[in-house]
Design a protein around this motif. Structure first.
Motif, PDB file in Angstrom:
ATOM      1  N   PRO A  19      27.110 124.206 124.620  1.00 25.25           N
ATOM      2  CA  PRO A  19      26.902 125.291 125.671  1.00 25.25           C
ATOM      3  C   PRO A  19      25.444 126.054 125.547  1.00 25.25           C
ATOM      4  O   PRO A  19      25.229 126.840 126.381  1.00 25.25           O
ATOM      5  CB  PRO A  19      27.988 126.245 124.993  1.00 25.25           C
ATOM      6  CG  PRO A  19      27.878 125.809 123.672  1.00 25.25           C
ATOM      7  CD  PRO A  19      27.792 124.403 123.616  1.00 25.25           C
ATOM      8  N   SER A  49      26.936 128.933 128.934  1.00 26.59           N
ATOM      9  CA  SER A  49      27.829 130.186 128.268  1.00 26.59           C
ATOM     10  C   SER A  49      27.058 131.147 128.020  1.00 26.59           C
ATOM     11  O   SER A  49      27.719 132.103 127.312  1.00 26.59           O
ATOM     12  CB  SER A  49      28.490 129.462 127.321  1.00 26.59           C
ATOM     13  OG  SER A  49      27.746 129.214 126.082  1.00 26.59           O
ATOM     14  N   ARG A  61      25.831 137.253 127.061  1.00 26.08           N
ATOM     15  CA  ARG A  61      26.714 136.475 127.593  1.00 26.08           C
ATOM     16  C   ARG A  61      27.964 137.293 128.105  1.00 26.08           C
ATOM     17  O   ARG A  61      28.120 138.501 127.825  1.00 26.08           O
ATOM     18  CB  ARG A  61      27.414 135.883 126.098  1.00 26.08           C
ATOM     19  CG  ARG A  61      28.576 135.062 126.617  1.00 26.08           C
ATOM     20  CD  ARG A  61      29.176 134.197 125.405  1.00 26.08           C
ATOM     21  NE  ARG A  61      28.334 133.168 125.154  1.00 26.08           N
ATOM     22  CZ  ARG A  61      28.260 132.822 123.981  1.00 26.08           C
ATOM     23  NH1 ARG A  61      28.514 133.316 122.912  1.00 26.08           N
ATOM     24  NH2 ARG A  61      27.376 131.880 123.627  1.00 26.08           N
ATOM     25  N   TYR A  63      31.859 137.811 129.714  1.00 24.08           N
ATOM     26  CA  TYR A  63      32.986 137.466 129.732  1.00 24.08           C
ATOM     27  C   TYR A  63      34.069 138.001 130.887  1.00 24.08           C
ATOM     28  O   TYR A  63      33.433 138.999 131.375  1.00 24.08           O
ATOM     29  CB  TYR A  63      33.667 138.093 128.391  1.00 24.08           C
ATOM     30  CG  TYR A  63      33.003 137.633 126.909  1.00 24.08           C
ATOM     31  CD1 TYR A  63      33.324 136.526 126.301  1.00 24.08           C
ATOM     32  CD2 TYR A  63      31.877 138.315 126.645  1.00 24.08           C
ATOM     33  CE1 TYR A  63      32.584 135.942 125.383  1.00 24.08           C
ATOM     34  CE2 TYR A  63      31.265 137.978 125.604  1.00 24.08           C
ATOM     35  CZ  TYR A  63      31.524 136.532 124.839  1.00 24.08           C
ATOM     36  OH  TYR A  63      30.789 136.497 123.530  1.00 24.08           O
ATOM     37  N   HIS A 173      29.766 137.656 119.578  1.00 28.32           N
ATOM     38  CA  HIS A 173      30.641 136.812 120.153  1.00 28.32           C
ATOM     39  C   HIS A 173      32.173 137.152 119.336  1.00 28.32           C
ATOM     40  O   HIS A 173      32.956 137.624 119.735  1.00 28.32           O
ATOM     41  CB  HIS A 173      30.450 135.512 120.348  1.00 28.32           C
ATOM     42  CG  HIS A 173      31.612 134.674 120.792  1.00 28.32           C
ATOM     43  ND1 HIS A 173      31.892 134.497 122.141  1.00 28.32           N
ATOM     44  CD2 HIS A 173      32.651 133.875 120.402  1.00 28.32           C
ATOM     45  CE1 HIS A 173      33.055 133.826 122.389  1.00 28.32           C
ATOM     46  NE2 HIS A 173      33.262 133.543 121.039  1.00 28.32           N
ATOM     47  N   THR A 190      34.768 133.308 128.177  1.00 26.67           N
ATOM     48  CA  THR A 190      33.480 133.267 128.481  1.00 26.67           C
ATOM     49  C   THR A 190      33.265 132.774 129.927  1.00 26.67           C
ATOM     50  O   THR A 190      34.067 131.728 130.411  1.00 26.67           O
ATOM     51  CB  THR A 190      32.804 132.350 127.501  1.00 26.67           C
ATOM     52  OG1 THR A 190      32.875 132.841 126.212  1.00 26.67           O
ATOM     53  CG2 THR A 190      31.344 132.176 128.116  1.00 26.67           C
ATOM     54  N   THR A 192      32.006 130.682 131.613  1.00 26.53           N
ATOM     55  CA  THR A 192      30.966 129.402 131.608  1.00 26.53           C
ATOM     56  C   THR A 192      30.767 128.840 133.065  1.00 26.53           C
ATOM     57  O   THR A 192      31.552 128.708 133.763  1.00 26.53           O
ATOM     58  CB  THR A 192      31.965 128.293 130.850  1.00 26.53           C
ATOM     59  OG1 THR A 192      32.418 128.807 129.354  1.00 26.53           O
ATOM     60  CG2 THR A 192      31.316 127.071 130.650  1.00 26.53           C
ATOM     61  N   TYR A 193      29.477 128.424 132.960  1.00 27.82           N
ATOM     62  CA  TYR A 193      29.069 127.966 134.337  1.00 27.82           C
ATOM     63  C   TYR A 193      28.891 129.228 135.515  1.00 27.82           C
ATOM     64  O   TYR A 193      28.726 128.810 136.528  1.00 27.82           O
ATOM     65  CB  TYR A 193      29.517 126.725 134.796  1.00 27.82           C
ATOM     66  CG  TYR A 193      29.133 125.488 133.938  1.00 27.82           C
ATOM     67  CD1 TYR A 193      28.016 124.875 133.869  1.00 27.82           C
ATOM     68  CD2 TYR A 193      29.940 124.776 133.074  1.00 27.82           C
ATOM     69  CE1 TYR A 193      27.485 124.071 133.284  1.00 27.82           C
ATOM     70  CE2 TYR A 193      29.669 123.772 132.255  1.00 27.82           C
ATOM     71  CZ  TYR A 193      28.414 123.342 132.287  1.00 27.82           C
ATOM     72  OH  TYR A 193      28.226 122.300 131.719  1.00 27.82           O
ATOM     73  N   GLN A 195      28.010 132.409 134.636  1.00 23.53           N
ATOM     74  CA  GLN A 195      27.149 133.475 133.774  1.00 23.53           C
ATOM     75  C   GLN A 195      26.322 134.447 134.826  1.00 23.53           C
ATOM     76  O   GLN A 195      26.134 135.668 134.842  1.00 23.53           O
ATOM     77  CB  GLN A 195      26.276 133.128 132.912  1.00 23.53           C
ATOM     78  CG  GLN A 195      26.999 132.667 131.632  1.00 23.53           C
ATOM     79  CD  GLN A 195      27.585 133.772 130.829  1.00 23.53           C
ATOM     80  OE1 GLN A 195      26.816 134.824 130.289  1.00 23.53           O
ATOM     81  NE2 GLN A 195      28.805 133.622 130.692  1.00 23.53           N
TER      82      GLN A 195
END
Length: 215
Positions: A19, A49, A61, A63, A173, A190, A192-193, A195
């Protein structure tokens, strides 16, 4: 205006096992389109991520809150709000649903839960009475929209944390997961992809692209 702020993250990559592997430049838009001016005037390096802002020299990051507790308390985010050692942004969006769609969605969900509580699936349901009560609540919500013209809102929440290094981001995290899931009772995933749209959702512009994409 949003066209200038829109970057493109692929939904698949050869680097999904790691990630922290940066997404190749040829899978991203041109550098100008990867700048989120509301967050930083400089370029951003995107990873599946996380992201890295060259302008602020910060890793971040984002979420998405994927589930909420059945009962919200007045001070559910108190532990997060009073943590002076954690740098973060949090934004909550309230999007009004179209009344016809809201009624249809509530009706479908109510029927599914009712079948789970009293139908063929009831044998596999751990607490059918609780499920049945939830179905009844949804039915009353549907009636309120139909009879009283009340509104139903979709709630989307973003949290972005910042750190000076990837290692520090990994530590934070765990901190943010504990504060959100153990203390506040909300589950976070998260982005993911995603962000880029997550950062925009938690930034000053507050453009809720995640809701537009996923509904």
């Amino acid at each position: 205006m949003f066209d200038k702020l829109t970057s493109r993250l692929p939904f698949g990559s050869d680097n999904t096992d790691d990630p922290d592997t940066q997404i190749p430049d040829d899978e991203m838009g041109p550098p100008k389109s990867n700048n989120i001016q509301a967050a930083t005037p400089g370029p951003i390096k995107w990873y599946p991520s996380l992201g890295y802002s060259e302008d602020t020299d910060k890793y971040f990051r984002t979420y998405i809150v994927s589930s909420w507790p059945s009962t919200a308390s007045d001070h559910m985010f108190w532990d997060l709000l009073t943590d002076t050692g954690l740098q973060y942004d949090m934004t909550i969006h309230f999007d009004r649903q179209d009344p016809l769609s809201a009624v249809s969605n509530l009706d479908e969900l109510s029927k599914r839960l009712d079948d789970k509580a009293t139908g063929a699936l009831s044998t596999f349901t751990l607490n059918p009475e609780s499920v049945k009560r939830t179905a009844q609540v949804l039915s009353r919500m549907k009636e309120s929209i139909e009879q009283s013209g009340e509104n139903l809102f979709r709630v989307t929440a973003y949290v972005t944390i910042y750190a000076d290094s990837k290692e520090d981001l990994r530590k934070k995290h765990s901190v943010i997961e504990d504060k959100m899931q153990l203390n506040a009772g909300v589950h976070i995933d998260t982005a993911t992809y995603e962000q880029d749209i997550g950062l925009r959702g938690s930034g000053p512009l507050g453009y809720n692209e995640y809701y537009e994409r996923h509904g």
